[in-house]
Design a protein around this motif. Structure first.
Motif, PDB file in Angstrom:
ATOM      1  N   LEU A 187      15.390  39.130 104.579  1.00 29.83           N
ATOM      2  CA  LEU A 187      16.277  40.288 104.576  1.00 29.83           C
ATOM      3  C   LEU A 187      17.740  39.889 104.756  1.00 29.83           C
ATOM      4  CD1 LEU A 187      14.155  42.739 106.758  1.00 29.83           C
ATOM      5  CD2 LEU A 187      14.475  42.836 104.295  1.00 29.83           C
ATOM      6  N   ASN A 188      17.981  38.800 105.479  1.00 31.79           N
ATOM      7  CA  ASN A 188      19.355  38.357 105.705  1.00 31.79           C
ATOM      8  C   ASN A 188      19.993  37.787 104.441  1.00 31.79           C
ATOM      9  OD1 ASN A 188      21.582  37.911 107.514  1.00 31.79           O
ATOM     10  ND2 ASN A 188      21.097  35.732 107.459  1.00 31.79           N
ATOM     11  N   GLN A 189      19.176  37.441 103.448  1.00 36.69           N
ATOM     12  CA  GLN A 189      19.703  36.906 102.193  1.00 36.69           C
ATOM     13  C   GLN A 189      20.218  37.989 101.252  1.00 36.69           C
ATOM     14  OE1 GLN A 189      16.838  34.347 100.333  1.00 36.69           O
ATOM     15  NE2 GLN A 189      16.664  32.987 102.095  1.00 36.69           N
ATOM     16  N   ALA A 238      22.402  32.765  97.858  1.00 37.84           N
ATOM     17  CA  ALA A 238      21.657  31.525  98.076  1.00 37.84           C
ATOM     18  C   ALA A 238      21.389  31.348  99.573  1.00 37.84           C
ATOM     19  CB  ALA A 238      22.441  30.346  97.538  1.00 37.84           C
ATOM     20  N   PRO A 239      20.289  30.670  99.916  1.00 39.11           N
ATOM     21  CA  PRO A 239      19.983  30.511 101.354  1.00 39.11           C
ATOM     22  C   PRO A 239      21.098  29.834 102.136  1.00 39.11           C
ATOM     23  CG  PRO A 239      18.077  29.955 100.011  1.00 39.11           C
ATOM     24  CD  PRO A 239      19.215  30.156  99.060  1.00 39.11           C
TER      25      PRO A 239
END
Length: 307
Positions: free
Chosen positions: A142-144, A104-105
């Motif tokens: 991409l960081n998720q 999740a963000p």
């Protein structure tokens, strides 16, 4: 005239119409002359010898004069080649790993990305903020990706856009009570700062070695300095010893409020909700606005005179 052309056609036949035998004008005479010089038999085409590519010895020698340098990047001839390559590489990685599981963000690792000014210094190109925002959006997506399945090449590609120091990774040291039973807290307001030591006692207050009545002449400043203790009914339970510097009396009194609240939360952490409701936990960032040229103060304009 007959000596100029090497063909066996009589001139009287060439200059007269083949049907009515009338004399033709000069332009038509030139057309018939050109047609008589051309032949209708096709010329046999000659093909180049075949090239054997199995061995390098049979290849023709390269022509150095016709050779040109091919740029390594297809974005070489664009205005911002490095930025374009970076954006295309990130988009390619997103298409490659878009099927990996994500989080999740709100649960993704907090990362401090480079600002647009820092990125301009990195690539040496005048990148617009709106264009750099596209890179940040791809990086956030991409960081998720779940950290357990994050590919190594993706981590290496994202490391370029991270700041050298991640402020989110800094862990604040927990405040403790020292061997003398004192809790330490520091507060700031405007250009004033206050170092506060709080210890259990009978309610004595010393500011720079003086009583609070001698340091703050106004009642409002004295109440502001001890508002954290008064809002939690701890006036007669703790002794306060503080060092204040910088600014005026109002700034020093409100800096003392924040420092006292921080030291009080070390003794009693359960008082944080009450101190937050009283407005003693959050630092006040307001400052005096600077004077502007052409104005009397920060925003005040001189009186308008018609003549």
């Amino acid at each position: 005239m007959a000596a100029k052309h090497s063909f066996n056609i009589p001139l009287q036949t060439l200059y007269r119409c083949p049907e009515c035998r009338t004399r033709l004008a000069r332009p038509f005479q030139r057309i018939l002359l050109a047609r008589s010089l051309t032949t209708n038999t096709p010329r046999q085409a000659v093909a180049a010898p075949p090239i054997d590519f199995s061995t390098q010895d049979n290849l023709p020698p390269p022509n150095v004069q016709n050779a040109r340098v091919v740029p390594a990047s297809p974005s070489y001839f664009s205005g911002r080649p490095d930025f374009t390559d970076n954006l295309l590489n990130l988009q390619a990685l997103l298409r490659k790993y878009q099927t990996l599981p994500t989080v999740a963000p709100g649960q993704a690792p907090r990362v401090a990305w480079r600002t647009v000014s820092q990125y301009r210094l990195l690539v040496g190109e005048p990148v617009r903020a709106s264009r750099y925002h596209q890179v940040i959006e791809v990086l956030k997506r991409l960081n998720q990706i779940h950290p357990a399945v994050m590919p190594p090449d993706l981590q290496e590609a994202m490391q370029i856009y991270k700041r050298d120091i991640n402020p989110y990774a800094v862990v604040r040291r927990p405040a403790v009570i020292d061997e003398d039973g004192r809790a330490y807290g520091i507060g700031r307001r405007k250009s004033s700062s206050a170092k506060v030591y709080l210890v259990q006692g009978e309610g004595e207050v010393l500011v720079n070695g003086k009583s609070i009545n001698n340091v703050f002449g106004r009642i409002h400043d004295r109440e502001s300095a001890l508002w954290a203790l008064k809002a939690t009914n701890r006036m007669n339970k703790y002794n306060v010893w503080a060092l204040v510097s910088g600014g005026g009396t109002t700034g020093q009194a409100e800096a003392l409020t924040l420092g006292t609240a921080k030291a009080l939360m070390v003794h009693e952490p359960d008082l944080k909700p009450a101190l937050r409701r009283a407005g003693c936990v959050t630092r006040d960032p307001r400052r005096v606005e600077r004077k502007k040229p052409g104005k009397l103060k920060a925003r005040k304009m001189p009186a308008w005179v018609k003549r």
